[in-house]
Design a protein around this motif. Structure first.
Motif, mmCIF file in Angstrom:
data_model
loop_
_atom_site.group_PDB
_atom_site.id
_atom_site.type_symbol
_atom_site.label_atom_id
_atom_site.label_comp_id
_atom_site.label_asym_id
_atom_site.label_seq_id
_atom_site.Cartn_x
_atom_site.Cartn_y
_atom_site.Cartn_z
ATOM 1 N N ALA A 37 17.109 0.175 -8.347
ATOM 2 C CA ALA A 37 17.247 -1.118 -9.016
ATOM 3 C C ALA A 37 15.934 -1.537 -9.669
ATOM 4 O O ALA A 37 15.921 -2.037 -10.805
ATOM 5 C CB ALA A 37 17.705 -2.171 -8.010
ATOM 6 N N GLY A 51 14.651 8.186 -2.233
ATOM 7 C CA GLY A 51 15.264 8.424 -3.536
ATOM 8 C C GLY A 51 14.350 9.162 -4.495
ATOM 9 O O GLY A 51 14.689 9.329 -5.672
ATOM 10 N N GLU A 75 24.348 7.325 -8.203
ATOM 11 C CA GLU A 75 25.204 6.683 -7.214
ATOM 12 C C GLU A 75 24.727 7.098 -5.828
ATOM 13 O O GLU A 75 24.164 8.174 -5.645
ATOM 14 C CB GLU A 75 26.669 7.063 -7.406
ATOM 15 N N PHE A 76 24.955 6.227 -4.850
ATOM 16 C CA PHE A 76 24.454 6.461 -3.499
ATOM 17 C C PHE A 76 25.617 6.539 -2.514
ATOM 18 O O PHE A 76 26.508 5.680 -2.520
ATOM 19 C CB PHE A 76 23.493 5.335 -3.096
ATOM 20 N N ARG A 104 18.225 2.613 -2.821
ATOM 21 C CA ARG A 104 18.941 1.722 -3.744
ATOM 22 C C ARG A 104 17.985 0.703 -4.357
ATOM 23 O O ARG A 104 18.052 0.408 -5.567
ATOM 24 C CB ARG A 104 20.068 0.998 -3.012
ATOM 25 N N ASP A 105 17.095 0.145 -3.541
ATOM 26 C CA ASP A 105 16.117 -0.822 -4.048
ATOM 27 C C ASP A 105 15.215 -0.184 -5.096
ATOM 28 O O ASP A 105 14.886 -0.809 -6.112
ATOM 29 C CB ASP A 105 15.262 -1.367 -2.902
ATOM 30 N N ARG A 138 20.465 3.598 -13.759
ATOM 31 C CA ARG A 138 21.873 3.334 -13.518
ATOM 32 C C ARG A 138 22.735 4.593 -13.492
ATOM 33 O O ARG A 138 23.960 4.494 -13.338
ATOM 34 C CB ARG A 138 22.394 2.370 -14.590
ATOM 35 N N LEU A 186 18.775 4.571 2.928
ATOM 36 C CA LEU A 186 19.596 4.449 1.724
ATOM 37 C C LEU A 186 19.351 3.107 1.039
ATOM 38 O O LEU A 186 19.350 3.018 -0.194
ATOM 39 C CB LEU A 186 21.077 4.605 2.080
ATOM 40 N N ASP A 187 19.120 2.054 1.822
ATOM 41 C CA ASP A 187 18.791 0.752 1.244
ATOM 42 C C ASP A 187 17.491 0.819 0.453
ATOM 43 O O ASP A 187 17.367 0.207 -0.622
ATOM 44 C CB ASP A 187 18.667 -0.300 2.348
#
Length: 279
Positions: free
Chosen positions: A150, A117, A158-159, A146-147, A155, A142-143
């Motif tokens: 977060a 990311g 989007e993934f 996303r982590d 915010r 992707l996880d």
């Protein structure tokens, strides 16, 4: 420290830096503190952890994977063997994107092959008004992305999971697509050397000539870009002719290139004119 540097010297070009960074992670102290207090010794559990890390680094395992994190664009990103380790030269891609979008309000941007990311989150952090879509084919990667989002409380990202532009179909109107795709040729011996041995081949192997991902992306990108939008790529130091040529072949105009901090060709971009020619 001296012993660790000696152990790493035959197997790492950054032996002293590696030893310092790993020791700082073990002790939680600034990396240069041991030089001011040479009489201090590590407690037994810390000494064993440090010895283990030095051995693994000597075997070639990247420091970013040992620590589980890497700094990029002043952001601390979780980094696992499922993702490519963010490189300093990729920050040029982020800076170029920000410059190109400087006068565009609330632009819609997609990062193709987001990995950890790094690119998407750097853009989202720098420009809270950006609407960023991060695309990645590998679910485990992707996880991680996303982590990281977060952890940074970002915010406006989007993934989507999928291959390059495929998940974007039906989401037309992007002002920019940006990508650092795999660009190492499959038979390049560097893939079996150094840190690259430990990184995911999916993020490195660009096919027989290193250009497969560029062709796949350009084959679909025009379907989601609005007229005048930008396609921005990072590429290998030896691809400064081929990748811009691919942009032109697919109908992009105003194609430009830029060099990295070492003076090597590193990125290029072009504008989609909004026609179906050369698609």
């Amino acid at each position: 420290m001296k012993q660790a540097v000696g152990t790493l010297a035959p197997c790492s070009e950054s032996a002293r830096s590696d030893a310092e960074v790993l020791l700082a992670a073990v002790t939680g102290k600034p990396r240069h503190e041991p030089y001011g207090f040479p009489e201090r010794h590590l407690a037994s559990p810390d000494a064993e952890r440090y010895r283990c890390w030095i051995e693994r680094r000597c075997a070639g395992e990247p420091v970013a994977y040992l620590l589980g994190q890497r700094e990029f664009w002043s952001l601390c990103l979780r980094t696992t063997p499922d993702v490519l380790i963010p490189r300093p030269e990729t920050e040029l891609l982020v800076q170029t994107a920000l410059n190109l979008l400087a006068h565009t309000q609330q632009p819609r941007v997609a990062d193709l092959g987001t990995g950890s990311g790094a690119i998407a989150l750097a853009l989202a952090n720098e420009r809270p008004d950006l609407r960023v879509t991060a695309v990645e084919v590998c679910g485990a990667a992707l996880d991680v992305a996303r982590d990281n989002a977060a952890a940074l409380d970002l915010r406006n990202v989007e993934f989507l999971q999928g291959n390059w532009c495929e998940p974007l179909q039906g989401l037309e109107g992007f002002e920019m697509l940006i990508s650092n795709p795999p660009y190492v040729a499959s038979n390049d011996p560097h893939l079996a050397q150094g840190d690259l041995r430990f990184e995911p081949s999916l993020a490195l192997d660009g096919g027989p000539d290193g250009l497969a991902a560029y062709r796949q992306i350009l084959g679909r990108a025009h379907r989601v870009l609005r007229p005048g939008a930008i396609m921005l790529f990072e590429h290998g130091y030896d691809q400064g002719v081929q990748v811009p040529a691919l942009l032109r072949e697919h109908g992009y105009t105003d194609v430009s290139s830029a060099k990295d901090y070492a003076g090597q060709p590193r990125l290029c971009f072009g504008r989609w004119p909004g026609t179906a020619e050369n698609c």
